[in-house]
Design a protein around this motif. Sequence first.
Motif, PDB file in Angstrom:
ATOM      1  N   MET A  65       0.841  -1.185   0.000  1.00  0.00           N
ATOM      2  CA  MET A  65       0.000   0.000   0.000  1.00  0.00           C
ATOM      3  C   MET A  65       0.881   1.242   0.000  1.00  0.00           C
ATOM      4  SD  MET A  65      -3.137  -1.390   0.540  1.00  0.00           S
ATOM      5  CE  MET A  65      -3.934  -0.595  -0.465  1.00  0.00           C
ATOM      6  N   ILE A  66       0.371   2.258  -0.635  1.00  0.00           N
ATOM      7  CA  ILE A  66       1.060   3.539  -0.623  1.00  0.00           C
ATOM      8  C   ILE A  66       0.179   4.565   0.087  1.00  0.00           C
ATOM      9  CG2 ILE A  66       2.486   3.092  -2.649  1.00  0.00           C
ATOM     10  CD1 ILE A  66       0.483   4.581  -4.324  1.00  0.00           C
ATOM     11  N   ALA A  67       0.792   5.657   0.505  1.00  0.00           N
ATOM     12  CA  ALA A  67       0.081   6.652   1.310  1.00  0.00           C
ATOM     13  C   ALA A  67      -1.182   7.158   0.633  1.00  0.00           C
ATOM     14  CB  ALA A  67       1.013   7.806   1.638  1.00  0.00           C
ATOM     15  N   SER A  68      -1.162   7.311  -0.683  1.00  0.00           N
ATOM     16  CA  SER A  68      -2.348   7.835  -1.374  1.00  0.00           C
ATOM     17  C   SER A  68      -3.547   6.895  -1.245  1.00  0.00           C
ATOM     18  CB  SER A  68      -2.042   8.116  -2.849  1.00  0.00           C
ATOM     19  OG  SER A  68      -1.677   6.925  -3.518  1.00  0.00           O
ATOM     20  N   ASP A  69      -3.305   5.601  -1.106  1.00  0.00           N
ATOM     21  CA  ASP A  69      -4.409   4.649  -0.893  1.00  0.00           C
ATOM     22  C   ASP A  69      -5.101   4.923   0.435  1.00  0.00           C
ATOM     23  OD1 ASP A  69      -3.867   3.318  -3.277  1.00  0.00           O
ATOM     24  OD2 ASP A  69      -2.530   1.876  -2.301  1.00  0.00           O
ATOM     25  N   PHE A  70      -4.328   5.144   1.486  1.00  0.00           N
ATOM     26  CA  PHE A  70      -4.897   5.409   2.803  1.00  0.00           C
ATOM     27  C   PHE A  70      -5.615   6.755   2.823  1.00  0.00           C
ATOM     28  CE2 PHE A  70      -1.221   2.601   3.821  1.00  0.00           C
ATOM     29  CZ  PHE A  70      -1.972   1.499   4.196  1.00  0.00           C
ATOM     30  N   ILE A  71      -5.036   7.748   2.164  1.00  0.00           N
ATOM     31  CA  ILE A  71      -5.672   9.068   2.085  1.00  0.00           C
ATOM     32  C   ILE A  71      -7.010   8.968   1.368  1.00  0.00           C
ATOM     33  CG2 ILE A  71      -5.467  11.376   1.061  1.00  0.00           C
ATOM     34  CD1 ILE A  71      -2.397  11.061   1.540  1.00  0.00           C
ATOM     35  N   ASP A  72      -7.053   8.222   0.279  1.00  0.00           N
ATOM     36  CA  ASP A  72      -8.296   8.039  -0.478  1.00  0.00           C
ATOM     37  C   ASP A  72      -9.358   7.341   0.369  1.00  0.00           C
ATOM     38  OD1 ASP A  72      -9.911   8.082  -2.928  1.00  0.00           O
ATOM     39  OD2 ASP A  72      -9.611   5.901  -2.903  1.00  0.00           O
ATOM     40  N   ARG A  73      -8.965   6.344   1.141  1.00  0.00           N
ATOM     41  CA  ARG A  73      -9.920   5.629   2.000  1.00  0.00           C
ATOM     42  C   ARG A  73     -10.508   6.548   3.059  1.00  0.00           C
ATOM     43  NH1 ARG A  73      -6.404   0.088   2.861  1.00  0.00           N
ATOM     44  NH2 ARG A  73      -6.669  -0.661   0.730  1.00  0.00           N
ATOM     45  N   ARG A  74      -9.659   7.379   3.671  1.00  0.00           N
ATOM     46  CA  ARG A  74     -10.153   8.318   4.685  1.00  0.00           C
ATOM     47  C   ARG A  74     -11.077   9.357   4.065  1.00  0.00           C
ATOM     48  NH1 ARG A  74      -4.657   7.743   6.442  1.00  0.00           N
ATOM     49  NH2 ARG A  74      -4.110   9.766   5.521  1.00  0.00           N
ATOM     50  N   LEU A  75     -10.769   9.813   2.870  1.00  0.00           N
ATOM     51  CA  LEU A  75     -11.615  10.784   2.184  1.00  0.00           C
ATOM     52  C   LEU A  75     -12.978  10.178   1.845  1.00  0.00           C
ATOM     53  CD1 LEU A  75     -11.923  13.597   1.002  1.00  0.00           C
ATOM     54  CD2 LEU A  75     -10.874  12.745  -1.099  1.00  0.00           C
ATOM     55  N   ARG A  76     -12.980   8.926   1.392  1.00  0.00           N
ATOM     56  CA  ARG A  76     -14.259   8.260   1.101  1.00  0.00           C
ATOM     57  C   ARG A  76     -15.101   8.102   2.358  1.00  0.00           C
ATOM     58  NH1 ARG A  76     -13.192   2.929  -1.544  1.00  0.00           N
ATOM     59  NH2 ARG A  76     -11.073   3.210  -0.851  1.00  0.00           N
ATOM     60  N   PHE A  79     -14.977  10.096   5.013  1.00  0.00           N
ATOM     61  CA  PHE A  79     -15.445  11.442   5.343  1.00  0.00           C
ATOM     62  C   PHE A  79     -16.636  11.828   4.472  1.00  0.00           C
ATOM     63  CE2 PHE A  79     -15.422  16.029   4.639  1.00  0.00           C
ATOM     64  CZ  PHE A  79     -15.572  16.467   5.936  1.00  0.00           C
ATOM     65  N   ASN A  80     -16.596  11.481   3.206  1.00  0.00           N
ATOM     66  CA  ASN A  80     -17.684  11.838   2.290  1.00  0.00           C
ATOM     67  C   ASN A  80     -18.984  11.094   2.597  1.00  0.00           C
ATOM     68  OD1 ASN A  80     -16.242  13.766   0.876  1.00  0.00           O
ATOM     69  ND2 ASN A  80     -15.406  12.256  -0.546  1.00  0.00           N
ATOM     70  N   LEU A  81     -18.915  10.011   3.349  1.00  0.00           N
ATOM     71  CA  LEU A  81     -20.124   9.291   3.759  1.00  0.00           C
ATOM     72  C   LEU A  81     -20.874  10.005   4.883  1.00  0.00           C
ATOM     73  CD1 LEU A  81     -18.862   5.592   3.773  1.00  0.00           C
ATOM     74  CD2 LEU A  81     -20.442   6.652   2.136  1.00  0.00           C
ATOM     75  N   LEU A  82     -20.203  10.910   5.576  1.00  0.00           N
ATOM     76  CA  LEU A  82     -20.846  11.635   6.666  1.00  0.00           C
ATOM     77  C   LEU A  82     -21.900  12.580   6.118  1.00  0.00           C
ATOM     78  CD1 LEU A  82     -17.756  12.629   8.827  1.00  0.00           C
ATOM     79  CD2 LEU A  82     -19.351  10.776   9.248  1.00  0.00           C
ATOM     80  N   LYS A  83     -23.104  12.473   6.622  1.00  0.00           N
ATOM     81  CA  LYS A  83     -24.180  13.372   6.196  1.00  0.00           C
ATOM     82  C   LYS A  83     -24.057  14.726   6.878  1.00  0.00           C
ATOM     83  CE  LYS A  83     -27.236   9.661   5.022  1.00  0.00           C
ATOM     84  NZ  LYS A  83     -28.494   9.005   5.152  1.00  0.00           N
TER      85      LYS A  83
END
Length: 71
Positions: free
Chosen positions: A1-12, A14-18
């Motif tokens: 895994m690379i850092a951008s994978d973890f960043i993308d997961r955290r962003l996804r 966050f985007n689920l939060l209403k």
Amino acid sequence: MIASDFIDRRLRLFNLLKNKQASVIIYGRNVLKRSPSVRYQFNQFSDLVYLTGYTRPGGILTIHEQDGKPF
């Protein structure tokens, strides 16, 4: 895994939060002991590993909005 994978997961996540004023808090596990001198084999909480790659004892992940961006 690379850092951008973890960043993308955290962003996804966050985007689920209403409610963007909400925060996500995920605690890592600490080392557990069977007795004062015998420890259990340590395995970090899988959600924390999936979102950060952090596999050591302890740790906390917090995600919230700051200045209109996930932080």
